[in-house]
Design an enzyme around this catalytic site. Structure first.
Site, PDB file in Angstrom:
ATOM      1  N   THR A  18      10.537  -5.169  -4.117  1.00  0.00           N
ATOM      2  CA  THR A  18      10.474  -3.608  -3.889  1.00  0.00           C
ATOM      3  C   THR A  18      11.688  -2.900  -3.823  1.00  0.00           C
ATOM      4  O   THR A  18      11.897  -2.073  -3.940  1.00  0.00           O
ATOM      5  CB  THR A  18       9.494  -3.562  -2.674  1.00  0.00           C
ATOM      6  OG1 THR A  18       8.052  -3.942  -2.998  1.00  0.00           O
ATOM      7  CG2 THR A  18       9.464  -1.858  -2.609  1.00  0.00           C
ATOM      8  N   THR A  97       9.482  -8.812  -0.284  1.00  0.00           N
ATOM      9  CA  THR A  97       9.050  -9.101   1.056  1.00  0.00           C
ATOM     10  C   THR A  97       7.846 -10.149   1.202  1.00  0.00           C
ATOM     11  O   THR A  97       7.798 -10.790   2.129  1.00  0.00           O
ATOM     12  CB  THR A  97       8.647  -7.705   1.941  1.00  0.00           C
ATOM     13  OG1 THR A  97       7.456  -7.204   1.120  1.00  0.00           O
ATOM     14  CG2 THR A  97       9.680  -6.968   1.960  1.00  0.00           C
ATOM     15  N   ASP A  98       6.792 -10.156  -0.075  1.00  0.00           N
ATOM     16  CA  ASP A  98       5.492 -10.861   0.200  1.00  0.00           C
ATOM     17  C   ASP A  98       5.960 -12.361   0.457  1.00  0.00           C
ATOM     18  O   ASP A  98       5.145 -12.841   1.090  1.00  0.00           O
ATOM     19  CB  ASP A  98       4.878 -10.645  -1.285  1.00  0.00           C
ATOM     20  CG  ASP A  98       4.323  -9.177  -1.288  1.00  0.00           C
ATOM     21  OD1 ASP A  98       4.370  -8.510  -0.184  1.00  0.00           O
ATOM     22  OD2 ASP A  98       3.794  -8.858  -2.135  1.00  0.00           O
TER      23      ASP A  98
HETATM   24  N1  ASP Z   1       5.198  -7.370  -3.961  1.00  0.00           N
HETATM   25  C1  ASP Z   1       6.779  -6.920  -3.363  1.00  0.00           C
HETATM   26  C2  ASP Z   1       7.753  -8.347  -3.649  1.00  0.00           C
HETATM   27  O1  ASP Z   1       7.085  -9.350  -2.814  1.00  0.00           O
HETATM   28  C3  ASP Z   1       6.776  -6.460  -2.021  1.00  0.00           C
HETATM   29  C4  ASP Z   1       7.914  -6.204  -1.501  1.00  0.00           C
HETATM   30  O2  ASP Z   1       8.974  -6.585  -1.969  1.00  0.00           O
HETATM   31  O3  ASP Z   1       7.902  -5.735  -0.569  1.00  0.00           O
HETATM   32  O4  ASP Z   1       8.367  -8.460  -4.538  1.00  0.00           O
END
Ligand code: ASP
Length: 325
Positions: A18, A97-98
């Site tokens: 993200t 983050t995932d």
């Molecule tokens: N779906 C995204 C990822 O993990 C979420 C994020 O980066 O916050 O790349």
């Protein structure tokens, strides 16, 4: 003084997420596409990074929910090369983050780098009205530059979390991580780290090169499933895995991590199926679905736990062990 005597360069490796996300409307913090903006562009105009000796590489450009072994291998290969350069003071990795907690654990578990490796991320896309990525990137730089920094950590929302403990605990807020009862390793305040506890362990040789070599040589990671006990659970998922083992032993799952209720307790129907799986040669390990604490062993514990790791990290850990890493 030469560069080699005083390491000053910082490497930044982009993998997407993200933090590199783009939305069609600036007000949209959820309907964006992750992994779009080049990592070089994320640094543009950040005062903390201006004038730094930086090497930037785009290793991948993915949504981290789609992480794969080849991406992990590409990332670790570049990381190992940069960690061996004496002029490198630290490495920052941008990541979604995932699955950042799994990548952080992978890098710490396999490499144990003596040079700091800081993963950072964002909860809002780069195109947001008020993106959080720029501050997180600035804080990540403060952490790699902190005196004595080592090992793998995650920086987000002003907090620093060690690879061993970090877990994403919230789907939306800009500080979505927790290190559970242990608490964060520290906080970053106006570009300075205030540290509460020890850095992750560093390998005496600077990094564990033989383990890195074993990981690089993998054609596939051993398949490990993650199942959860819950009210009205049964053994049907486990029995489906067992059927696969019987039908195509080469490609089937070799391990199961079960996230038990409370202190690792399991529904009796699920537990019976897990015993059948173990009898068929599948390695079964126990974790807890509780978000804090870890299983406290008891005499009749049906399956061993993996050093108190969370289910996500226990699944990866068992896969690494079964893969010989
Ligand atoms: N779906 C995204 C990822 O993990 C979420 C994020 O980066 O916050 O790349």
């Amino acid at each position: 003084m030469s560069d080699a005597a005083q390491p000053r360069r910082v490497v930044i490796l982009g993998t997407g997420g993200t933090i590199a996300g783009r939305a069609t409307q600036a007000g949209d913090n959820v309907g964006y596409k992750a992994g779009q903006v080049p990592v070089q562009d994320l640094l543009a105009g950040l005062p903390a990074w201006a004038g730094q000796a930086v090497d930037v590489e785009q290793v991948a450009q993915i949504n981290s929910k789609d992480m794969t072994l080849p991406v992990w291998q590409a990332l670790m290969a570049r990381l190992v090369i940069h960690l061996q350069r004496p002029e490198v003071a630290g490495v920052v990795i941008t990541h979604g983050t995932d699955t950042i907690e799994e990548t952080a654990w992978l890098l710490q578990r396999v490499l144990q780098p003596a040079t700091p490796v800081v993963l950072t991320c964002a909860m809002r896309p780069a195109t947001a009205v008020s993106p959080d990525g720029p501050q997180n990137l600035s804080d990540a730089l403060a952490v790699v530059r902190a005196p004595g920094a080592c090992g793998v950590s995650v920086v987000c929302g002003g907090q620093v979390h060690p690879a061993r403990d970090v877990a994403k605990v919230h789907p939306y807020r800009v500080q979505p991580f927790s290190s559970g009862e242990a608490g964060p390793l520290g906080v970053v305040e106006e570009g300075r780290l205030r540290r509460f506890r020890d850095w992750p362990r560093a390998h005496p040789d600077g990094l564990d090169a033989p383990a890195a070599g074993r990981f690089a040589a993998l054609g596939a990671l051993a398949r490990v499933a993650w199942v959860t006990s819950h009210a009205d659970a049964d053994g049907s998922l486990v029995d489906a895995l067992l059927l696969q083992v019987a039908q195509s032993p080469g490609q089937a799952c070799r391990g199961i991590v079960v996230a038990g209720t409370g202190n690792g307790s399991l529904h009796e129907r699920l537990q019976a199926a897990l015993h059948r799986a173990r009898d068929a040669g599948i390695v079964v390990a126990l974790a807890t679905r509780c978000t804090e604490g870890s299983v406290v062993g008891w005499p009749a514990q049906p399956f061993p736990d993996l050093d108190g790791l969370s289910p996500a990290k226990a699944r990866l850990e068992l896969s690494l062990r079964l893969s010989g890493v």
